[in-house]
Write a protein that holds these residues in place. Structure first.
Motif, PDB file in Angstrom:
ATOM      1  N   LYS A 170       0.847  -1.195   0.000  1.00 19.94           N
ATOM      2  CA  LYS A 170       0.000   0.000   0.000  1.00 19.94           C
ATOM      3  C   LYS A 170       0.877   1.237   0.000  1.00 19.94           C
ATOM      4  N   GLY A 171       0.536   2.187  -0.848  1.00 27.50           N
ATOM      5  CA  GLY A 171       1.212   3.472  -0.856  1.00 27.50           C
ATOM      6  C   GLY A 171       0.402   4.459  -0.044  1.00 27.50           C
ATOM      7  N   GLY A 172       0.845   5.692  -0.077  1.00 27.35           N
ATOM      8  CA  GLY A 172       0.119   6.737   0.624  1.00 27.35           C
ATOM      9  C   GLY A 172      -1.181   7.045  -0.093  1.00 27.35           C
ATOM     10  N   PRO A 173      -1.971   7.918   0.509  1.00 29.91           N
ATOM     11  CA  PRO A 173      -3.235   8.290  -0.122  1.00 29.91           C
ATOM     12  C   PRO A 173      -2.980   9.020  -1.445  1.00 29.91           C
ATOM     13  N   ARG A 174      -3.895   8.852  -2.364  1.00 31.68           N
ATOM     14  CA  ARG A 174      -3.785   9.515  -3.668  1.00 31.68           C
ATOM     15  C   ARG A 174      -4.374  10.920  -3.570  1.00 31.68           C
ATOM     16  N   ALA A 175      -3.849  11.799  -4.392  1.00 31.89           N
ATOM     17  CA  ALA A 175      -4.380  13.154  -4.458  1.00 31.89           C
ATOM     18  C   ALA A 175      -5.789  13.118  -5.049  1.00 31.89           C
ATOM     19  N   ALA A 207      -4.083  15.909 -14.717  1.00 33.99           N
ATOM     20  CA  ALA A 207      -2.903  15.042 -14.819  1.00 33.99           C
ATOM     21  C   ALA A 207      -1.649  15.780 -14.369  1.00 33.99           C
ATOM     22  N   ALA A 208      -1.493  17.033 -14.784  1.00 36.32           N
ATOM     23  CA  ALA A 208      -0.316  17.815 -14.393  1.00 36.32           C
ATOM     24  C   ALA A 208      -0.305  18.082 -12.894  1.00 36.32           C
ATOM     25  N   THR A 209      -1.459  18.408 -12.327  1.00 40.42           N
ATOM     26  CA  THR A 209      -1.563  18.658 -10.893  1.00 40.42           C
ATOM     27  C   THR A 209      -1.247  17.392 -10.101  1.00 40.42           C
ATOM     28  N   ALA A 210      -1.812  16.272 -10.520  1.00 44.87           N
ATOM     29  CA  ALA A 210      -1.560  15.005  -9.835  1.00 44.87           C
ATOM     30  C   ALA A 210      -0.089  14.610  -9.934  1.00 44.87           C
ATOM     31  N   LEU A 211       0.522  14.841 -11.089  1.00 47.32           N
ATOM     32  CA  LEU A 211       1.944  14.536 -11.256  1.00 47.32           C
ATOM     33  C   LEU A 211       2.783  15.414 -10.333  1.00 47.32           C
ATOM     34  N   ALA A 212       2.490  16.694 -10.298  1.00 47.12           N
ATOM     35  CA  ALA A 212       3.234  17.605  -9.423  1.00 47.12           C
ATOM     36  C   ALA A 212       3.081  17.189  -7.962  1.00 47.12           C
ATOM     37  N   ASP A 213       1.867  16.814  -7.566  1.00 43.27           N
ATOM     38  CA  ASP A 213       1.644  16.355  -6.192  1.00 43.27           C
ATOM     39  C   ASP A 213       2.440  15.097  -5.885  1.00 43.27           C
ATOM     40  N   SER A 214       2.472  14.165  -6.834  1.00 42.38           N
ATOM     41  CA  SER A 214       3.179  12.897  -6.590  1.00 42.38           C
ATOM     42  C   SER A 214       4.689  13.110  -6.520  1.00 42.38           C
ATOM     43  N   VAL A 215       5.199  14.061  -7.285  1.00 48.98           N
ATOM     44  CA  VAL A 215       6.632  14.374  -7.231  1.00 48.98           C
ATOM     45  C   VAL A 215       6.965  15.004  -5.878  1.00 48.98           C
ATOM     46  N   LYS A 216       6.090  15.887  -5.373  1.00 44.42           N
ATOM     47  CA  LYS A 216       6.301  16.496  -4.056  1.00 44.42           C
ATOM     48  C   LYS A 216       6.310  15.430  -2.963  1.00 44.42           C
ATOM     49  N   VAL A 217       5.377  14.475  -3.040  1.00 42.09           N
ATOM     50  CA  VAL A 217       5.307  13.409  -2.046  1.00 42.09           C
ATOM     51  C   VAL A 217       6.572  12.567  -2.095  1.00 42.09           C
ATOM     52  N   LYS A 218       7.039  12.265  -3.296  1.00 42.04           N
ATOM     53  CA  LYS A 218       8.262  11.471  -3.448  1.00 42.04           C
ATOM     54  C   LYS A 218       9.454  12.212  -2.834  1.00 42.04           C
ATOM     55  N   ALA A 219       9.570  13.507  -3.150  1.00 36.55           N
ATOM     56  CA  ALA A 219      10.690  14.306  -2.626  1.00 36.55           C
ATOM     57  C   ALA A 219      10.617  14.393  -1.106  1.00 36.55           C
ATOM     58  N   LYS A 220       9.432  14.557  -0.569  1.00 40.76           N
ATOM     59  CA  LYS A 220       9.251  14.635   0.884  1.00 40.76           C
ATOM     60  C   LYS A 220       9.662  13.311   1.538  1.00 40.76           C
ATOM     61  N   GLY A 221       9.307  12.200   0.899  1.00 42.80           N
ATOM     62  CA  GLY A 221       9.652  10.895   1.422  1.00 42.80           C
ATOM     63  C   GLY A 221      11.137  10.607   1.395  1.00 42.80           C
ATOM     64  N   GLN A 222      11.845  11.181   0.420  1.00 46.49           N
ATOM     65  CA  GLN A 222      13.292  10.962   0.313  1.00 46.49           C
ATOM     66  C   GLN A 222      14.055  11.791   1.333  1.00 46.49           C
ATOM     67  N   ARG A 223      13.456  12.857   1.838  1.00 47.06           N
ATOM     68  CA  ARG A 223      14.136  13.716   2.819  1.00 47.06           C
ATOM     69  C   ARG A 223      14.063  13.136   4.220  1.00 47.06           C
TER      70      ARG A 223
END
Length: 138
Positions: free
Chosen positions: A5-10, A121-137
């Motif tokens: 399971k991943g995190g919640p979807r936008a 699609a662009a908004t969801a992609l931007a949100d998913s990139v932010k979540v990924k970056a937050k998770g890597q920090r």
């Protein structure tokens, strides 16, 4: 498909998935209705148009399901593809409208719908990139 399971979807992912599932089902199950909206003067609808709507209908359903089942990097790939797919749809609808290939009202509506899908699609992609970056920090 990932089994964890991943995190919640936008909300934008759910909105885009819903639009894809609805439009895909309409294209697959009621192509004549959609064709008459695009080409009201042609009776009966072109068999090639029926084929194309059904072909893209099932494709769109599968793309919608991907948004609901894929996770992490695969979901980001789906969303990157979605920006390209919906951006192309937007450009096609606008071009058909400007060239007189669609009635003005139909062209405006199809361009608007496709542009909303592109933005989702662009908004969801931007949100998913932010979540990924937050998770890597972490």
């Amino acid at each position: 498909m990932a089994t964890h399971k991943g995190g919640p979807r936008a909300a934008s992912v759910y909105a885009l998935a819903g639009i894809r599932l609805f439009n895909g089902a309409a294209g697959l199950l009621t192509p004549d209705l959609l064709i008459r909206r695009l080409d009201p003067d042609r009776e009966p609808p072109s068999p090639a148009a029926v084929y194309a709507f059904r072909l893209f209908g099932i494709r769109t359903i599968l793309l919608g399901l991907d948004l609901l089942t894929d996770r992490d990097e695969r979901l980001r790939e789906d969303l990157r593809d979605g920006v390209l797919i919906h951006g192309s749809d937007t450009a096609t609808a606008a071009t058909l409208g400007l060239g007189g290939g669609l009635p003005p009202r139909t062209a405006a509506l199809t361009t608007l719908i496709s542009a909303v899908n592109t933005a989702l699609a662009a908004t969801a992609l931007a949100d998913s990139v932010k979540v990924k970056a937050k998770g890597q920090r972490r």
